[in-house]
Design a protein around this motif. Structure first.
Motif, PDB file in Angstrom:
ATOM      1  N   GLN A 206      45.894  43.529  42.052  1.00 38.60           N
ATOM      2  CA  GLN A 206      47.232  44.073  41.780  1.00 38.60           C
ATOM      3  C   GLN A 206      48.060  43.094  40.950  1.00 38.60           C
ATOM      4  N   PHE A 207      48.017  41.822  41.339  1.00 38.55           N
ATOM      5  CA  PHE A 207      48.783  40.793  40.634  1.00 38.55           C
ATOM      6  C   PHE A 207      48.298  40.657  39.188  1.00 38.55           C
ATOM      7  N   LEU A 208      46.989  40.649  38.997  1.00 44.42           N
ATOM      8  CA  LEU A 208      46.419  40.523  37.656  1.00 44.42           C
ATOM      9  C   LEU A 208      46.753  41.744  36.801  1.00 44.42           C
ATOM     10  N   SER A 209      46.706  42.920  37.418  1.00 47.18           N
ATOM     11  CA  SER A 209      46.986  44.160  36.687  1.00 47.18           C
ATOM     12  C   SER A 209      48.435  44.248  36.231  1.00 47.18           C
ATOM     13  N   ALA A 210      49.326  43.566  36.952  1.00 51.45           N
ATOM     14  CA  ALA A 210      50.755  43.583  36.598  1.00 51.45           C
ATOM     15  C   ALA A 210      51.101  42.575  35.509  1.00 51.45           C
ATOM     16  N   ASP A 211      50.138  41.711  35.180  1.00 52.44           N
ATOM     17  CA  ASP A 211      50.341  40.679  34.165  1.00 52.44           C
ATOM     18  C   ASP A 211      50.010  41.286  32.792  1.00 52.44           C
ATOM     19  N   GLU A 212      51.019  41.405  31.921  1.00 48.75           N
ATOM     20  CA  GLU A 212      50.821  42.052  30.617  1.00 48.75           C
ATOM     21  C   GLU A 212      49.790  41.327  29.765  1.00 48.75           C
ATOM     22  N   LYS A 213      49.817  40.007  29.796  1.00 43.96           N
ATOM     23  CA  LYS A 213      48.861  39.231  29.016  1.00 43.96           C
ATOM     24  C   LYS A 213      47.439  39.470  29.505  1.00 43.96           C
ATOM     25  N   ALA A 214      47.268  39.507  30.834  1.00 46.11           N
ATOM     26  CA  ALA A 214      45.941  39.749  31.412  1.00 46.11           C
ATOM     27  C   ALA A 214      45.445  41.146  31.060  1.00 46.11           C
ATOM     28  N   ARG A 215      46.345  42.135  31.102  1.00 45.12           N
ATOM     29  CA  ARG A 215      45.962  43.497  30.743  1.00 45.12           C
ATOM     30  C   ARG A 215      45.490  43.557  29.296  1.00 45.12           C
ATOM     31  N   ASP A 216      46.222  42.871  28.434  1.00 43.87           N
ATOM     32  CA  ASP A 216      45.850  42.858  27.013  1.00 43.87           C
ATOM     33  C   ASP A 216      44.471  42.228  26.823  1.00 43.87           C
TER      34      ASP A 216
END
Length: 305
Positions: A206-216
């Protein structure tokens, strides 16, 4: 609520399991079904970094490599698509990990076991009804007779992991989580999983998915893998087409069966030639993509130069 990233994206997989020792330990203990009293209690991730150029670079395996307190080494990875030479590539890397433990002049007694734990999002053995396979050196006539357990490989085929919620052990819960993590919510997590480490992995996701940079980065990684698949398919198709033309000529002289056989052989060769000319892959990668061996690729490369 923002859609969760898929745990079967190898970038996401590595981020989750390389950054939290507790989660990684529980995954290893669970899938190997190690007894609680003799299970792993600590690991060190040997390659936690994900370099920026690795994300979009094709043919890079974003695995997790760890060593436990006893010196046992682990290669943990997820494969989302089939590779023709996956078994050879896997054996090569496991043997390399084993050999790399020794410096020149050191005693062989210092070597520690190397264990591969690979999760495949496809069926490597579609004719077999199981989903978990364990390979190591055994005598063909006496399966209980072991030469050594120092190199072993566990393969888990994720498509085969679909159980009723009521009857799962810790290993099966992890497998189910890999397939469904991106679909889960707080309510279904409580209902579907009893293992607190899976809940911790879900929170990390959840935390990683909320990170815009990580999503990109995850999306760029997904695109790179799709481009890789398309790139290899085009090279194979062109190579096989050109190869079968050559095979047909031989087939007219020696018969259809011989022509088909020669066509497949020439197809692999033409695929390798196409990839060598593109100058984007290593010789090992070209061997993996074409189905040829390293020596054949080296010979082709010499002939082209």
């Amino acid at each position: 609520m923002q859609k969760l990233l898929s745990l079967k994206n190898d970038f996401v997989f590595k981020k989750i399991f390389s950054q939290d020792q507790e989660i990684l330990i529980d995954l290893i203990n669970s899938v190997l079904r190690l007894p609680e009293k003799s299970g792993i209690v600590s690991v060190t991730v040997k390659n936690p970094e994900i370099l920026p150029d690795e994300i979009e670079k094709k043919f890079i395996i974003l695995d997790v490599r760890a060593v436990d307190q006893s010196g046992n080494e682990y290669d943990i990875e997820i494969q989302v698509r089939r590779y023709e030479n996956y078994p050879k590539r896997t054996l090569y890397y496991l043997c390399k990990m084993y050999g790399d433990q020794l410096n020149k002049g050191e005693n062989y007694a210092a070597l520690c076991p190397v264990i591969g734990i690979h999760f495949l999002d496809y069926e490597q053995f579609p004719d077999n009804p199981d989903f978990h396979y364990h390979f190591y050196l055994r005598d063909t006539r006496y399966p209980d007779l072991s030469l050594t357990d120092d190199i072993s490989l566990h393969i888990f085929e994720l498509p085969g992991i679909e159980y009723s919620i009521k009857h799962r052990d810790k290993m099966q819960e992890w497998m189910y989580f890999f397939n469904h993590a991106h679909e889960e919510g707080e309510n279904t997590m409580e209902a579907n999983y009893s293992n607190p480490m899976i809940k911790k992995a879900y929170d990390a996701l959840q935390f990683l998915s909320a990170d815009e940079k990580a999503r990109d980065l995850a999306e760029r990684r997904e695109k790179a893998l799709k481009d890789e698949a398309m790139f290899l398919e085009e090279a194979r198709n062109l190579g096989m087409k050109e190869g079968f033309k050559k095979g047909e000529k031989k087939g007219k002289k020696e018969g259809k069966k011989e022509g088909r056989k020669e066509g497949r052989k020439e197809g692999r060769k033409e695929t390798a030639i196409n990839l060598l000319k593109m100058k984007l892959l290593t010789e090992e990668q070209i061997a993996q993509a074409s189905g040829m061996n390293i020596k054949e690729i080296e010979k082709l490369k010499y002939e082209l130069n």
